[in-house]
Design an enzyme around this catalytic site. Structure first.
Site, PDB file in Angstrom:
ATOM      1  CB  SER A 135      -6.858  -3.640  -0.978  1.00 51.07           C
ATOM      2  OG  SER A 135      -5.905  -3.228  -0.204  1.00 51.07           O
ATOM      3  CE  LYS A 161      -7.793  -3.509   2.629  1.00 45.27           C
ATOM      4  NZ  LYS A 161      -7.812  -5.281   3.075  1.00 45.27           N
ATOM      5  CE  LYS A 163      -3.365  -3.162   2.484  1.00 45.68           C
ATOM      6  NZ  LYS A 163      -3.287  -4.234   3.327  1.00 45.68           N
ATOM      7  CG  ASP A 188      -5.444  -3.543   6.028  1.00 44.18           C
ATOM      8  OD1 ASP A 188      -4.987  -3.744   7.262  1.00 44.18           O
ATOM      9  OD2 ASP A 188      -5.123  -4.494   5.390  1.00 44.18           O
ATOM     10  CD  GLU A 213      -8.064  -5.649   6.510  1.00 38.27           C
ATOM     11  OE1 GLU A 213      -8.922  -5.005   5.767  1.00 38.27           O
ATOM     12  OE2 GLU A 213      -7.462  -6.495   6.235  1.00 38.27           O
ATOM     13  CG  ASP A 238      -5.731  -9.599   7.485  1.00 35.68           C
ATOM     14  OD1 ASP A 238      -5.510 -11.022   7.406  1.00 35.68           O
ATOM     15  OD2 ASP A 238      -5.333  -9.027   6.478  1.00 35.68           O
ATOM     16  CE  LYS A 262      -5.513 -10.671   3.485  1.00 34.50           C
ATOM     17  NZ  LYS A 262      -4.599 -10.029   3.941  1.00 34.50           N
ATOM     18  N   GLY A 290      -7.278 -10.229   0.151  1.00 31.67           N
ATOM     19  CA  GLY A 290      -6.496 -10.662  -1.098  1.00 31.67           C
ATOM     20  C   GLY A 290      -5.005 -10.653  -0.641  1.00 31.67           C
TER      21      GLY A 290
HETATM   22 MG    MG Z   1      -5.466  -6.570   5.838  1.00 30.20          MG
END
Ligand code: MG
Length: 373
Positions: A135, A161, A163, A188, A213, A238, A262, A290
């Site tokens: 990420s 991934k 952000k 995400d 996400e 998530d 998670k 994570g």
């Molecule tokens: Mg997330």
């Protein structure tokens, strides 16, 4: 098992580099560890709550208080036979799932040691290796963003991934796809968009993302289901998934086609396994997210990711991506193929460096058992 003592530790550890999401920037992690003593053994759990109540309602300060006042005294009084008993012991306390997970996971950690089996096996895991993605936080410039991706691909990670947030999305995906047309890529948003962004988000179908996400509100299924109808790209939830019932609701409403698990967000290993099983029965793949964990949480994530339906690369990455020195030995390493070996030794499979924890601890408190009436 009879738990003899519970200690909470707060550690301050600087990250190797700041981690930027649509909602915050983290430079130094305040870490809450739970240390449980039982029958001459030590189990560890990590509370993944943030420094602020931004990702969820919890912060490490609220978790500290709830553990000290409610959860840990209840656990000391309960003598749980195994980790799966913890949700019942904590049932009176509403929410506070990250606080609950810190203790429950430490009980599973102890149980694996007592039984002499790997934690992964105790959880029902079957994988010898787990596949890793990374990420990558929002970077100050496009050049830095591209350099970070290049570095992680060279390290072997199998899924990137990114952000994202309004203003840091389409242009980034376009640049990445121009340079790397075939890599496995996802994004995400951490709830940074609204349903009236649906056309904008639908335009990302052109980038062949593995998933988008949590584009919308953290407490929503309905509007995600409306958005999912507009997209070819799967939505992954998530923040919205707090337990098994949420997973069932989201799948039935077609609010998502993938679920990020998670263990802290759902309250511990018991509920994480329940979410995993519910998704598996309905053909929905899951992966492990994570929360900037130290080695304790990272070791637990590796064990969880060994369950069968963790079919997509998770965000469980090498210790060195986050820390100059991790609090476990050996540190978590990722092979050039982007895989982590699941330990096959009893317990969590990594030694906890108590000397280093001591040196990094800024606050430590022992939980007092409730006086018997
Ligand atoms: Mg997330």
């Amino acid at each position: 098992m009879r738990i003899d003592a519970i200690y909470l530790h707060e550690l301050h550890i600087p990250l190797v580099q700041p981690f930027v999401t649509s909602f915050s920037t983290t430079t130094t992690r305040r870490v809450l560890l739970a240390e449980l003593k039982a029958e001459g053994l030590t189990g560890w759990g990590e509370c993944v709550a943030g420094e602020h109540p931004y990702f969820s309602e919890e912060s490490i300060d609220t978790a500290w208080q709830v553990i000290m006042q409610e959860l840990a005294p209840a656990l000391l009084a309960a003598e749980p036979e195994h980790g799966g008993k913890c949700p019942g012991i904590f049932k009176k306390v509403r929410g506070n799932r990250m606080a609950k997970a810190a203790l429950e996971n430490a009980v599973w950690d102890l149980e694996a040691q007592m039984r002499g089996v790997p934690l992964a096996e105790l959880l029902g895991g079957i994988r010898e290796k787990i596949v890793c993605g990374v990420s990558i936080g929002i970077q100050p410039t496009m050049e830095r963003q591209m350099a970070e991706i290049e570095k992680e691909l060279a390290a072997g990670y199998q899924r990137i991934k990114l952000k994202c947030k309004p203003g840091w999305d389409t242009k980034v995906f376009e640049a990445v796809r121009n340079r790397w047309p075939d890599i496995s890529l996802s994004c995400d948003a951490n709830s940074a968009y609204r349903l009236n962004d649906a056309d904008h988000i639908a335009s990302w179908d052109a980038f062949d993302l593995l998933m988008i996400e949590q584009p919308l509100w953290a407490d929503d299924f309905y509007f995600h289901s409306m958005l999912q109808k507009r997209l070819d790209t799967p939505i992954c939830l998530d923040e919205s998934i707090r337990n098994r019932r949420d997973a069932l609701a989201a799948i039935d409403m077609e609010s998502c086609r993938i679920i990020n698990i998670k263990v802290g967000r759902v309250g511990g290993f018991s509920e994480a396994i329940a979410v995993h099983n519910a998704a598996q029965e309905r053909g929905v793949p899951v992966w492990c997210g994570g929360m900037l964990e130290t080695g304790v949480g990272r070791a637990h994530n590796i064990a969880l990711s060994s369950l069968e339906n963790f079919r997509l690369p998770g965000d469980v990455a090498a210790s060195k991506r986050y820390w100059n020195e991790d609090i476990i030995e050996p540190e978590v390493e990722v092979s050039s193929k982007g895989e982590i070996q699941v330990p096959d030794s009893p317990g969590r499979g990594f030694e906890v460096r108590e000397d280093l924890i001591e040196a990094l601890t800024v606050r430590k408190e022992e939980v007092k058992a409730l006086a018997l009436a």
